[in-house]
Design a protein around this motif. Structure first.
Motif, PDB file in Angstrom:
ATOM      1  N   ASN A 209     107.563  68.286  22.399  1.00  0.00           N
ATOM      2  CA  ASN A 209     109.017  68.221  22.261  1.00  0.00           C
ATOM      3  C   ASN A 209     109.360  66.755  22.049  1.00  0.00           C
ATOM      4  N   VAL A 210     109.651  66.414  20.799  1.00  0.00           N
ATOM      5  CA  VAL A 210     109.955  65.027  20.443  1.00  0.00           C
ATOM      6  C   VAL A 210     111.476  64.909  20.320  1.00  0.00           C
ATOM      7  N   ILE A 211     112.113  64.690  21.457  1.00  0.00           N
ATOM      8  CA  ILE A 211     113.571  64.542  21.545  1.00  0.00           C
ATOM      9  C   ILE A 211     114.289  65.718  20.867  1.00  0.00           C
ATOM     10  N   GLY A 212     113.859  66.930  21.184  1.00  0.00           N
ATOM     11  CA  GLY A 212     114.503  68.125  20.649  1.00  0.00           C
ATOM     12  C   GLY A 212     113.859  68.671  19.386  1.00  0.00           C
ATOM     13  N   ASP A 213     113.028  67.894  18.734  1.00  0.00           N
ATOM     14  CA  ASP A 213     112.281  68.351  17.563  1.00  0.00           C
ATOM     15  C   ASP A 213     110.970  68.926  18.090  1.00  0.00           C
ATOM     16  N   ILE A 214     110.845  70.258  18.074  1.00  0.00           N
ATOM     17  CA  ILE A 214     109.629  70.894  18.574  1.00  0.00           C
ATOM     18  C   ILE A 214     108.582  70.836  17.467  1.00  0.00           C
ATOM     19  N   GLN A 215     107.567  70.015  17.704  1.00  0.00           N
ATOM     20  CA  GLN A 215     106.540  69.770  16.700  1.00  0.00           C
ATOM     21  C   GLN A 215     105.210  70.377  17.146  1.00  0.00           C
ATOM     22  N   THR A 216     104.498  70.962  16.198  1.00  0.00           N
ATOM     23  CA  THR A 216     103.124  71.384  16.433  1.00  0.00           C
ATOM     24  C   THR A 216     102.253  70.519  15.533  1.00  0.00           C
ATOM     25  N   HIS A 217     101.483  69.640  16.153  1.00  0.00           N
ATOM     26  CA  HIS A 217     100.623  68.735  15.386  1.00  0.00           C
ATOM     27  C   HIS A 217      99.397  69.509  14.917  1.00  0.00           C
ATOM     28  N   LYS A 218      99.220  69.571  13.602  1.00  0.00           N
ATOM     29  CA  LYS A 218      98.194  70.410  12.984  1.00  0.00           C
ATOM     30  C   LYS A 218      96.983  69.618  12.491  1.00  0.00           C
ATOM     31  N   LEU A 219      97.227  68.548  11.771  1.00  0.00           N
ATOM     32  CA  LEU A 219      96.157  67.775  11.146  1.00  0.00           C
ATOM     33  C   LEU A 219      96.397  66.310  11.476  1.00  0.00           C
ATOM     34  N   LEU A 220      95.502  65.722  12.248  1.00  0.00           N
ATOM     35  CA  LEU A 220      95.696  64.372  12.767  1.00  0.00           C
ATOM     36  C   LEU A 220      94.991  63.323  11.913  1.00  0.00           C
ATOM     37  N   GLY A 221      95.464  62.113  12.011  1.00  0.00           N
ATOM     38  CA  GLY A 221      94.824  61.008  11.308  1.00  0.00           C
ATOM     39  C   GLY A 221      93.369  60.838  11.705  1.00  0.00           C
ATOM     40  N   SER A 222      93.049  61.102  12.956  1.00  0.00           N
ATOM     41  CA  SER A 222      91.662  60.977  13.420  1.00  0.00           C
ATOM     42  C   SER A 222      90.739  61.987  12.738  1.00  0.00           C
ATOM     43  N   GLU A 223      91.306  62.999  12.101  1.00  0.00           N
ATOM     44  CA  GLU A 223      90.525  64.025  11.409  1.00  0.00           C
ATOM     45  C   GLU A 223      90.501  63.817   9.893  1.00  0.00           C
ATOM     46  N   THR A 224      91.243  62.815   9.400  1.00  0.00           N
ATOM     47  CA  THR A 224      91.388  62.629   7.946  1.00  0.00           C
ATOM     48  C   THR A 224      91.157  61.179   7.510  1.00  0.00           C
ATOM     49  N   ASN A 225      90.402  60.423   8.286  1.00  0.00           N
ATOM     50  CA  ASN A 225      90.239  58.988   8.003  1.00  0.00           C
ATOM     51  C   ASN A 225      91.592  58.298   7.886  1.00  0.00           C
ATOM     52  N   ASN A 226      92.541  58.757   8.683  1.00  0.00           N
ATOM     53  CA  ASN A 226      93.913  58.219   8.723  1.00  0.00           C
ATOM     54  C   ASN A 226      94.647  58.316   7.396  1.00  0.00           C
ATOM     55  N   GLN A 227      94.235  59.243   6.552  1.00  0.00           N
ATOM     56  CA  GLN A 227      94.903  59.424   5.266  1.00  0.00           C
ATOM     57  C   GLN A 227      96.186  60.231   5.384  1.00  0.00           C
ATOM     58  N   ILE A 228      96.190  61.231   6.277  1.00  0.00           N
ATOM     59  CA  ILE A 228      97.350  62.125   6.362  1.00  0.00           C
ATOM     60  C   ILE A 228      97.485  62.652   7.788  1.00  0.00           C
ATOM     61  N   PHE A 229      98.712  62.858   8.181  1.00  0.00           N
ATOM     62  CA  PHE A 229      99.054  63.547   9.429  1.00  0.00           C
ATOM     63  C   PHE A 229     100.030  64.646   9.045  1.00  0.00           C
ATOM     64  N   GLU A 230      99.786  65.851   9.539  1.00  0.00           N
ATOM     65  CA  GLU A 230     100.665  66.966   9.185  1.00  0.00           C
ATOM     66  C   GLU A 230     101.052  67.735  10.438  1.00  0.00           C
ATOM     67  N   TRP A 231     102.337  68.105  10.492  1.00  0.00           N
ATOM     68  CA  TRP A 231     102.846  68.842  11.633  1.00  0.00           C
ATOM     69  C   TRP A 231     103.879  69.862  11.170  1.00  0.00           C
ATOM     70  N   VAL A 232     104.171  70.804  12.074  1.00  0.00           N
ATOM     71  CA  VAL A 232     105.187  71.819  11.810  1.00  0.00           C
ATOM     72  C   VAL A 232     106.340  71.576  12.770  1.00  0.00           C
ATOM     73  N   ASP A 233     107.556  71.500  12.224  1.00  0.00           N
ATOM     74  CA  ASP A 233     108.775  71.380  13.026  1.00  0.00           C
ATOM     75  C   ASP A 233     109.355  72.781  13.186  1.00  0.00           C
ATOM     76  N   ASN A 234     109.664  73.184  14.419  1.00  0.00           N
ATOM     77  CA  ASN A 234     110.381  74.431  14.713  1.00  0.00           C
ATOM     78  C   ASN A 234     111.648  74.019  15.437  1.00  0.00           C
ATOM     79  N   VAL A 235     112.767  74.051  14.712  1.00  0.00           N
ATOM     80  CA  VAL A 235     113.951  73.364  15.197  1.00  0.00           C
ATOM     81  C   VAL A 235     115.182  74.267  15.182  1.00  0.00           C
TER      82      VAL A 235
END
Length: 181
Positions: free
Chosen positions: A52-78
């Motif tokens: 819960n990022v200040i009311g933005d409910i985020q599900t972190h899916k693909l982290l920089g640590s998994e992509t050589n810091n190329q991309i971070f992807e998350w889903v917002d359910n707001v």
């Protein structure tokens, strides 16, 4: 030249270029060329860390640590009415893909309502904001390139519940090169 001749000649040329590149590819120091390797990953809809990022409910899916810091992807359910005020990134570009609901996005002063299937691109250096409009929750897949912003979201999610202290939020965001306008 007919199509078949073109394919044969092009294929031979591409094969030679790829093969010779694998064998003879060296860097300036004459060391073997190598790249960091990313491992494939399949992420199910229910997978990921929910924050819960200040009311933005985020599900972190693909982290920089998994992509050589190329991309971070998350889903917002707001919920309707929730959004992020105008801000500018100095490190990452963002891509917003609406899956459900409606999201009003403003990029560089121009507002548009995104619906399911719509995509918006907010390059670094351009002020942007978004807010869920209408009466339904919105589900949005967001990507940041390069990664790194997930560390900021983690820190923001650790703030005490209740109305956020904007000064603290701004200080955390500034460490990631993000300013509010």
């Amino acid at each position: 030249m007919d199509r078949q001749s073109f394919i044969k000649k092009s294929g031979a040329g591409i094969s030679y270029a790829c093969f010779s590149g694998l064998i003879f590819c060296k860097n300036q120091d004459d060391e073997d060329f190598s790249t960091d390797r990313n491992d494939p990953k399949v992420i199910q809809d229910a997978d990921g860390q929910v924050l819960n990022v200040i009311g933005d409910i985020q599900t972190h899916k693909l982290l920089g640590s998994e992509t050589n810091n190329q991309i971070f992807e998350w889903v917002d359910n707001v919920d309707p009415g929730v959004g992020i005020p105008p801000h500018v990134h100095t490190k990452e570009d963002e891509i917003f893909r609406v899956v459900e609901g409606e999201v009003e996005i403003t990029i560089d002063g121009e507002s548009t309502v995104l619906k399911a299937g719509d995509i918006a691109f907010a390059p670094k250096g351009f002020p942007h904001a978004w807010k869920v409009v209408g009466t339904e929750k919105a589900k949005m897949i967001t990507s940041a390139l390069p990664a790194g912003i997930e560390l900021m979201f983690q820190e923001l999610s650790e703030l005490p519940a209740g109305p956020p202290d904007f000064e603290k939020v701004a200080k955390i965001c500034a460490k990631q090169g993000i300013t509010f306008v």
